[in-house]
Design a protein around this motif. Sequence first.
Motif, mmCIF file in Angstrom:
data_model
loop_
_atom_site.group_PDB
_atom_site.id
_atom_site.type_symbol
_atom_site.label_atom_id
_atom_site.label_comp_id
_atom_site.label_asym_id
_atom_site.label_seq_id
_atom_site.Cartn_x
_atom_site.Cartn_y
_atom_site.Cartn_z
ATOM 1 N N ILE A 86 0.850 -1.188 0.000
ATOM 2 C CA ILE A 86 0.000 0.000 0.000
ATOM 3 C C ILE A 86 0.892 1.246 0.000
ATOM 4 O O ILE A 86 1.835 1.337 0.788
ATOM 5 N N TYR A 87 0.593 2.196 -0.862
ATOM 6 C CA TYR A 87 1.310 3.472 -0.917
ATOM 7 C C TYR A 87 0.339 4.613 -0.612
ATOM 8 O O TYR A 87 -0.753 4.671 -1.186
ATOM 9 N N ILE A 88 0.732 5.509 0.288
ATOM 10 C CA ILE A 88 -0.059 6.688 0.624
ATOM 11 C C ILE A 88 0.746 7.924 0.245
ATOM 12 O O ILE A 88 1.901 8.077 0.668
ATOM 13 N N VAL A 89 0.111 8.801 -0.534
ATOM 14 C CA VAL A 89 0.817 9.976 -1.065
ATOM 15 C C VAL A 89 0.183 11.258 -0.529
ATOM 16 O O VAL A 89 -1.028 11.476 -0.661
ATOM 17 N N GLY A 90 1.000 12.111 0.055
ATOM 18 C CA GLY A 90 0.580 13.453 0.443
ATOM 19 C C GLY A 90 -0.565 13.491 1.434
ATOM 20 O O GLY A 90 -0.654 12.704 2.369
ATOM 21 N N VAL B 115 -3.251 16.180 3.919
ATOM 22 C CA VAL B 115 -3.138 17.322 4.811
ATOM 23 C C VAL B 115 -2.653 16.827 6.166
ATOM 24 O O VAL B 115 -3.222 15.898 6.740
ATOM 25 N N GLY B 116 -1.569 17.432 6.671
ATOM 26 C CA GLY B 116 -1.034 17.061 7.980
ATOM 27 C C GLY B 116 -1.302 18.143 9.010
ATOM 28 O O GLY B 116 -2.058 19.099 8.763
ATOM 29 N N ASP B 117 -0.693 18.016 10.144
ATOM 30 C CA ASP B 117 -0.902 18.983 11.229
ATOM 31 C C ASP B 117 -0.399 20.379 10.866
ATOM 32 O O ASP B 117 -0.879 21.374 11.422
ATOM 33 N N VAL B 118 0.568 20.456 9.946
ATOM 34 C CA VAL B 118 1.143 21.761 9.601
ATOM 35 C C VAL B 118 0.867 22.158 8.153
ATOM 36 O O VAL B 118 1.545 23.029 7.604
ATOM 37 N N GLY B 119 -0.110 21.533 7.514
ATOM 38 C CA GLY B 119 -0.453 21.895 6.137
ATOM 39 C C GLY B 119 -0.300 20.733 5.177
ATOM 40 O O GLY B 119 -0.295 19.555 5.566
ATOM 41 N N LEU B 120 -0.152 21.062 3.879
ATOM 42 C CA LEU B 120 -0.061 20.041 2.837
ATOM 43 C C LEU B 120 1.215 19.218 2.988
ATOM 44 O O LEU B 120 2.279 19.748 3.282
ATOM 45 N N LEU B 121 1.078 17.912 2.748
ATOM 46 C CA LEU B 121 2.206 16.988 2.860
ATOM 47 C C LEU B 121 2.694 16.558 1.481
ATOM 48 O O LEU B 121 1.911 16.440 0.540
ATOM 49 N N PHE C 129 6.929 13.367 -2.701
ATOM 50 C CA PHE C 129 6.312 13.865 -3.920
ATOM 51 C C PHE C 129 6.922 15.244 -4.224
ATOM 52 O O PHE C 129 7.387 15.930 -3.299
ATOM 53 N N PRO C 130 6.951 15.693 -5.490
ATOM 54 C CA PRO C 130 7.581 16.981 -5.817
ATOM 55 C C PRO C 130 7.021 18.171 -5.041
ATOM 56 O O PRO C 130 7.738 19.146 -4.783
ATOM 57 N N SER C 131 5.713 18.107 -4.688
ATOM 58 C CA SER C 131 5.126 19.228 -3.955
ATOM 59 C C SER C 131 4.009 18.720 -3.050
ATOM 60 O O SER C 131 3.490 17.619 -3.253
ATOM 61 N N GLY C 132 3.651 19.528 -2.039
ATOM 62 C CA GLY C 132 2.555 19.148 -1.164
ATOM 63 C C GLY C 132 1.246 19.115 -1.931
ATOM 64 O O GLY C 132 0.978 19.989 -2.768
ATOM 65 N N ARG C 133 0.424 18.104 -1.646
ATOM 66 C CA ARG C 133 -0.819 17.948 -2.408
ATOM 67 C C ARG C 133 -1.802 17.103 -1.609
ATOM 68 O O ARG C 133 -1.410 16.202 -0.877
ATOM 69 N N CYS C 134 -3.094 17.375 -1.769
ATOM 70 C CA CYS C 134 -4.122 16.546 -1.129
ATOM 71 C C CYS C 134 -5.267 16.283 -2.098
ATOM 72 O O CYS C 134 -5.375 16.952 -3.136
ATOM 73 N N ALA C 135 -6.127 15.318 -1.744
ATOM 74 C CA ALA C 135 -7.320 14.964 -2.536
ATOM 75 C C ALA C 135 -6.972 14.551 -3.961
ATOM 76 O O ALA C 135 -7.768 14.717 -4.882
ATOM 77 N N GLN C 136 -5.772 14.030 -4.180
ATOM 78 C CA GLN C 136 -5.367 13.578 -5.502
ATOM 79 C C GLN C 136 -5.779 12.123 -5.726
ATOM 80 O O GLN C 136 -6.018 11.380 -4.783
ATOM 81 N N THR C 137 -5.860 11.747 -6.996
ATOM 82 C CA THR C 137 -6.119 10.352 -7.357
ATOM 83 C C THR C 137 -4.784 9.654 -7.571
ATOM 84 O O THR C 137 -3.922 10.152 -8.300
ATOM 85 N N VAL C 138 -4.604 8.500 -6.939
ATOM 86 C CA VAL C 138 -3.363 7.730 -7.077
ATOM 87 C C VAL C 138 -3.722 6.352 -7.611
ATOM 88 O O VAL C 138 -4.625 5.690 -7.092
ATOM 89 N N THR C 139 -3.039 5.914 -8.653
ATOM 90 C CA THR C 139 -3.320 4.603 -9.241
ATOM 91 C C THR C 139 -2.030 4.015 -9.806
ATOM 92 O O THR C 139 -0.964 4.622 -9.722
ATOM 93 N N ILE C 140 -2.139 2.814 -10.375
ATOM 94 C CA ILE C 140 -0.986 2.127 -10.957
ATOM 95 C C ILE C 140 -1.165 2.027 -12.467
ATOM 96 O O ILE C 140 -2.207 1.549 -12.943
ATOM 97 N N LYS D 232 3.822 1.422 -12.508
ATOM 98 C CA LYS D 232 4.314 2.656 -11.901
ATOM 99 C C LYS D 232 3.179 3.400 -11.217
ATOM 100 O O LYS D 232 2.029 3.349 -11.654
ATOM 101 N N ILE D 233 3.513 4.110 -10.133
ATOM 102 C CA ILE D 233 2.522 4.899 -9.423
ATOM 103 C C ILE D 233 2.233 6.173 -10.221
ATOM 104 O O ILE D 233 3.144 6.882 -10.636
ATOM 105 N N CYS D 234 0.956 6.441 -10.445
ATOM 106 C CA CYS D 234 0.542 7.606 -11.221
ATOM 107 C C CYS D 234 -0.351 8.480 -10.344
ATOM 108 O O CYS D 234 -1.313 7.995 -9.751
ATOM 109 N N VAL D 235 -0.033 9.758 -10.231
ATOM 110 C CA VAL D 235 -0.797 10.700 -9.406
ATOM 111 C C VAL D 235 -1.452 11.730 -10.324
ATOM 112 O O VAL D 235 -0.796 12.322 -11.175
ATOM 113 N N VAL D 236 -2.775 11.939 -10.125
ATOM 114 C CA VAL D 236 -3.530 12.841 -10.999
ATOM 115 C C VAL D 236 -4.306 13.844 -10.150
ATOM 116 O O VAL D 236 -4.966 13.475 -9.162
ATOM 117 N N GLY D 237 -4.250 15.123 -10.532
ATOM 118 C CA GLY D 237 -5.092 16.148 -9.929
ATOM 119 C C GLY D 237 -4.769 16.424 -8.479
ATOM 120 O O GLY D 237 -3.639 16.247 -8.023
#
Length: 599
Positions: A543-547, A549-555, A575-586, A590-595
């Motif tokens: 299981i992979y979890i990406v980004g 929202v954490g206690d101090v903002g976007l992860l 990840f290159p930048s902090g992001r939340c509510a993104q779609t993550v799939t394979i 390879k792991i692909c992150v969208v939006g």
Amino acid sequence: MCKCHQSELHIDDINQEWLLMWGAKDLRDAGHLVDVTLIAEGKKLKPCHRLRVVLAASSPYFRAMFSNNMMEQNLDEVELQNVEFSSINAIVDYLYTSKIVINDDNVQSIFTCCSMLQVLGLHGKCKRYIISRLSIYNCIDVYCFAKSLGSIELQIESFRFIASRFCDFVKTKDFVELDKESLVDIISSDDLLVEKEETVYEAALRWLSHDVQNRSFMISEILSYIRMPLLCHDYMNECIVKEDALMNEPQLKEQVHATAMYKSIKTMWDQSEKRKLSTTKEDVKSNSLTESTTDSIVTTATAEAKTSVKNTEQVLTTRLRSGMKTETVLLFSNGKNTFLFDPIKNKYYHGDSSSSDAAGLKSRSDRLMPVMKNAEIFATRNGTVYLLGGLEIDKEGSSSALRCKMFVFDLKRLQWSQRASYKSPRCMMGIAELAGSLFVTGGKQLSIGCGVSTVSKYNYDDDVWTDFTPMPLQLYGHGCASLVDRIYIFGGKTTEKKLSTDVYFLVNGSNAWCRAPSLIVPRFLAGCTTLISEHGGKQTETIYIVGGVGDVGLLKSIECYAPSCDEGWNMFGEFPSGRCAQTVTIVGGKICVVGGHTT
């Protein structure tokens, strides 16, 4: 009338059509101006006003009967053969009122009657109803029914359903009770959505073993539809070559021998193409051969291999099944607009096999679908795609009338069809798949405005939602991951609006949620996916979890967890930048992150 500026009034009044129809209904109910009475199964239908005109206008069958000097043209009573009274009565009512009730009990009878009497409009409505109700429990009955009536479109649609759900259908009682003709139709098809030919072979054996006494003489014929060149070499040796009962069948033995010859020749062909028979200039020099002579030898050997393969292919079927040549694509939809994207080819597909590159994006618009904001979209392992979200309010407008619409997607037509609505509208819920069922976990319930712990289970074939064991916590914005035999929930926000690191899992066949190692970092609205890798013949699910929202903002941190390794969660780069509510799939391993949101 005085002469002024000339004018015209063009009237196209739809109300007049309704007045005409309801006037005819009133005359029929009163029994006035009756011209013919229909009889079916020895029973008389209610006498009808100008029925000849109504029937002739609605059906080519009756138009021919009442307008071509047929005997029935002048009869006061016309008896219809091979027609159920209830069906023809419902159809005549429909012709006068445009109203009819179609359900699972009467649709085949009404469809049959419409087919025979050529009531085309209602015939199409019945056909669409039957297609919308297809499941693994009725698909073969519908297929046989369509064949018996010669309904090509219904036959194609029901067979397409069987082919796409083959792996599920073979587990049903209906499969082992198939007649031979229907079985051959299925296992000989190119359209089966299977990844391995072994699946088809084992299904054929299951059918044969269900009634050994009456089916044993069919072994060679049934297994001749198995595409043996597509079977794994070791599998064929263990499951076929070493089985004396099978190798005693002359036709099957010949098929196995031809397969071995095919694979051997194809291997030689592939090697000759790849290495040019490993002939180098040094070989040429040492053997006193010229390069032209060597090229001639290579060309001749390759041609002979190709000829041998083609000759063998005339005996064997080597075409791949549909599921063996599928491509992984990403699907984007807000309900109203839907398109597919192939990240490898950088191509968008938007229905009817049309496509465009990223710069020329167009989407397939469905005018019957609403725009569904903040809807959840989920794809199962067999490719079924669900869209869950949006509100549905009935005419009474009561609070209990709120519904959360759900749609299922037809990948070939790029069209959505509605399924049973989810009774508890919510957002930021988790969706996962386990043992062929869909699970909706937690989320923020709209009617009360806070997180809930409720879990609902959806069965595709029955189109039914049922309540399931609640989660240990009331959560929303949590992650949800599907593994082969279990589902995981993690992170999210509690009703106290605190971020959680808790992780729980549910094993197939169990009703109890169990605790798992906690996350390293609390996360809300994180994206997640599951990657299956293979090492030394052993599969590992991670299981992979990406980004999020954490206690101090976007992860931008990433965590991973492999349950079979029992090592807990590990940090996995950033990840290159902090992001939340993104779609993550394979995609392509390879792991692909969208939006998602970056602010």
